[in-house]
Scaffold this motif. Structure first.
Motif, PDB file in Angstrom:
ATOM      1  N   UNK A 212      -2.237  -9.962  -3.667  1.00 61.91           N
ATOM      2  CA  UNK A 212      -2.276 -10.702  -4.929  1.00 61.91           C
ATOM      3  C   UNK A 212      -3.614 -11.391  -5.147  1.00 61.91           C
ATOM      4  N   UNK A 213      -4.243 -11.827  -4.065  1.00 60.93           N
ATOM      5  CA  UNK A 213      -5.505 -12.546  -4.204  1.00 60.93           C
ATOM      6  C   UNK A 213      -6.656 -11.615  -4.553  1.00 60.93           C
ATOM      7  N   UNK A 214      -6.638 -10.397  -4.029  1.00 57.63           N
ATOM      8  CA  UNK A 214      -7.633  -9.411  -4.447  1.00 57.63           C
ATOM      9  C   UNK A 214      -7.447  -9.079  -5.924  1.00 57.63           C
ATOM     10  N   UNK A 215      -6.201  -8.937  -6.336  1.00 58.36           N
ATOM     11  CA  UNK A 215      -5.924  -8.639  -7.745  1.00 58.36           C
ATOM     12  C   UNK A 215      -6.411  -9.776  -8.641  1.00 58.36           C
ATOM     13  N   UNK A 216      -6.195 -11.005  -8.207  1.00 56.06           N
ATOM     14  CA  UNK A 216      -6.628 -12.155  -9.002  1.00 56.06           C
ATOM     15  C   UNK A 216      -8.138 -12.188  -9.166  1.00 56.06           C
ATOM     16  N   UNK A 217      -8.848 -11.776  -8.118  1.00 53.38           N
ATOM     17  CA  UNK A 217     -10.308 -11.856  -8.122  1.00 53.38           C
ATOM     18  C   UNK A 217     -10.972 -10.726  -8.891  1.00 53.38           C
ATOM     19  N   UNK A 218     -10.356  -9.545  -8.920  1.00 49.76           N
ATOM     20  CA  UNK A 218     -11.063  -8.376  -9.439  1.00 49.76           C
ATOM     21  C   UNK A 218     -10.455  -7.756 -10.704  1.00 49.76           C
ATOM     22  N   UNK A 219      -9.316  -8.234 -11.145  1.00 44.77           N
ATOM     23  CA  UNK A 219      -8.638  -7.604 -12.285  1.00 44.77           C
ATOM     24  C   UNK A 219      -8.995  -8.276 -13.607  1.00 44.77           C
ATOM     25  N   UNK A 220      -9.050  -7.460 -14.652  1.00 46.85           N
ATOM     26  CA  UNK A 220      -9.099  -7.984 -16.011  1.00 46.85           C
ATOM     27  C   UNK A 220      -7.689  -8.278 -16.504  1.00 46.85           C
ATOM     28  N   UNK A 221      -6.769  -7.365 -16.172  1.00 44.25           N
ATOM     29  CA  UNK A 221      -5.360  -7.564 -16.499  1.00 44.25           C
ATOM     30  C   UNK A 221      -4.516  -7.150 -15.301  1.00 44.25           C
ATOM     31  N   UNK A 222      -3.308  -7.689 -15.266  1.00 44.03           N
ATOM     32  CA  UNK A 222      -2.357  -7.367 -14.200  1.00 44.03           C
ATOM     33  C   UNK A 222      -1.026  -6.998 -14.836  1.00 44.03           C
ATOM     34  N   UNK A 223      -0.440  -5.886 -14.367  1.00 49.12           N
ATOM     35  CA  UNK A 223       0.909  -5.506 -14.759  1.00 49.12           C
ATOM     36  C   UNK A 223       1.815  -5.727 -13.557  1.00 49.12           C
ATOM     37  N   UNK A 224       2.810  -6.566 -13.713  1.00 49.05           N
ATOM     38  CA  UNK A 224       3.700  -6.951 -12.615  1.00 49.05           C
ATOM     39  C   UNK A 224       5.041  -6.255 -12.779  1.00 49.05           C
ATOM     40  N   UNK A 225       5.412  -5.481 -11.763  1.00 51.30           N
ATOM     41  CA  UNK A 225       6.652  -4.710 -11.789  1.00 51.30           C
ATOM     42  C   UNK A 225       7.665  -5.282 -10.799  1.00 51.30           C
ATOM     43  N   UNK A 226       8.935  -5.144 -11.157  1.00 50.71           N
ATOM     44  CA  UNK A 226      10.022  -5.489 -10.248  1.00 50.71           C
ATOM     45  C   UNK A 226      11.199  -4.571 -10.521  1.00 50.71           C
ATOM     46  N   UNK A 227      11.630  -3.868  -9.491  1.00 46.13           N
ATOM     47  CA  UNK A 227      12.780  -2.972  -9.600  1.00 46.13           C
ATOM     48  C   UNK A 227      12.670  -2.033 -10.794  1.00 46.13           C
ATOM     49  N   UNK A 228      11.466  -1.491 -10.971  1.00 46.83           N
ATOM     50  CA  UNK A 228      11.252  -0.487 -12.001  1.00 46.83           C
ATOM     51  C   UNK A 228      11.013  -1.013 -13.392  1.00 46.83           C
ATOM     52  N   UNK A 229      11.010  -2.310 -13.567  1.00 46.52           N
ATOM     53  CA  UNK A 229      10.801  -2.893 -14.877  1.00 46.52           C
ATOM     54  C   UNK A 229       9.489  -3.659 -14.924  1.00 46.52           C
ATOM     55  N   UNK A 230       8.846  -3.633 -16.079  1.00 46.71           N
ATOM     56  CA  UNK A 230       7.615  -4.387 -16.275  1.00 46.71           C
ATOM     57  C   UNK A 230       7.995  -5.828 -16.614  1.00 46.71           C
ATOM     58  N   UNK A 231       7.678  -6.742 -15.689  1.00 41.24           N
ATOM     59  CA  UNK A 231       8.051  -8.148 -15.841  1.00 41.24           C
ATOM     60  C   UNK A 231       7.025  -8.897 -16.681  1.00 41.24           C
ATOM     61  N   UNK A 232       5.744  -8.592 -16.453  1.00 45.27           N
ATOM     62  CA  UNK A 232       4.680  -9.292 -17.169  1.00 45.27           C
ATOM     63  C   UNK A 232       3.436  -8.433 -17.171  1.00 45.27           C
ATOM     64  N   UNK A 233       2.603  -8.619 -18.200  1.00 48.87           N
ATOM     65  CA  UNK A 233       1.324  -7.918 -18.264  1.00 48.87           C
ATOM     66  C   UNK A 233       0.355  -8.788 -19.047  1.00 48.87           C
ATOM     67  N   UNK A 234      -0.780  -9.093 -18.412  1.00 50.21           N
ATOM     68  CA  UNK A 234      -1.761  -9.932 -19.072  1.00 50.21           C
ATOM     69  C   UNK A 234      -2.879 -10.297 -18.128  1.00 50.21           C
TER      70      UNK A 234
END
Length: 273
Positions: A212-234
């Motif tokens: 998660x910390x690498x994603x926080x440092x290098x991403x413009x956006x993050x898509x968060x999945x749980x059990x096959x569903x998209x929980x959040x994207x931004x």
């Protein structure tokens, strides 16, 4: 009917939607691996797919790459249905590193990196082969391994070799499934710095990450999945909040700002004693 070859790719403007996935659903047995997922991937950005084990991250990347077909939903790439593209045209427009990529044949490291240039044979861009191969080898720190046979390499060396093959293609889209999984700290940073640079040059970069910390440092956006569903994207600051992450990962966490960069640092809340 076979897809028709449409020629060499052209660059698109930053912010252009390169991939558009709508209603992506996939079932295996009685389990729904992906459940009506909608997602856009844009040129000039690093979009990271995050989520617990089994959330559907790698499955979604495989569907977007064309390696796997969904039971329902549509994937558009470059304004056309993904099914309409020939494999050759796809390979000239997106480079894919899958999680289960196994380099076990007795090729040398240099030969493996050369494979990344295969889509450009008998085209004007074939003239870039030597430069692209040399740059990829240098960027992934495998120059000293050039004549080594792949089966003799460590896991991290194989991972860097596979990544070098992918970036040697010089396509406008990188699709990377856990490219940092077998790497030490320095090489993790190098891989994601390179991904960040490619996005800055206008490429679209889609990465499956666990850290998660690498994603926080290098991403413009993050898509968060749980059990096959998209929980959040931004943006990372929107998605990586303590409440959402604690719920999705089923463990309490806190998110604090990095003292220098301000990027979120995700820490598990551990009991004392």
């Amino acid at each position: 009917m076979a897809a028709r070859h449409i020629g060499l790719p052209t660059r698109v403007a930053a912010g252009t939607v390169v991939y558009s996935a709508t209603g992506i659903t996939l079932e295996r047995g009685r389990r729904r691996l992906l459940d009506e997922v909608n997602l856009e991937v844009r040129a000039g950005e690093v979009l990271s797919l995050l989520g617990p084990n089994g959330a559907g991250k790698s499955t979604l990347l495989r569907i977007l790459s064309g390696d796997l077909e969904p039971d329902a939903g549509t994937v558009m790439f470059g304004g056309r249905n993904l099914k309409e593209w020939s494999l050759l045209d796809l390979s000239r427009r997106r480079s894919v590193l899958l999680q289960d990529n196994q380099l076990l044949f007795p090729f040398t490291v240099h030969q493996v990196v050369e494979m990344g240039r295969a889509p450009w044979r008998r085209t004007a861009l074939e003239d870039e082969d030597n430069e692209a191969i040399s740059e990829s080898i240098e960027a992934t720190d495998i120059g000293h391994l050039g004549s080594r046979r792949v089966p003799s390499l460590s896991g991290g060396e194989r991972a860097r070799t596979a990544f070098a093959r992918v970036i040697a293609g010089r396509t406008g889209m990188l699709m990377l499934d856990e490219p940092t999984a077998a790497l030490d700290l320095g090489h993790q940073e190098a891989v994601l710095t390179l991904a960040r640079e490619r996005a800055a040059e206008g490429d679209a970069v889609l990465i499956v990450l666990h850290d998660l910390n690498l994603a926080a440092a290098y991403s413009d956006r993050i898509a968060l999945l749980r059990e096959g569903q998209l929980v959040a994207c931004g943006e990372p600051s929107e998605v990586l909040n303590a409440e959402t992450l604690s719920e999705v990962y089923r463990t309490p966490v806190e998110v604090i700002p990095h003292p220098t960069t301000g990027h979120g640092i995700v820490l598990p809340i551990r009991s004392q004693g």
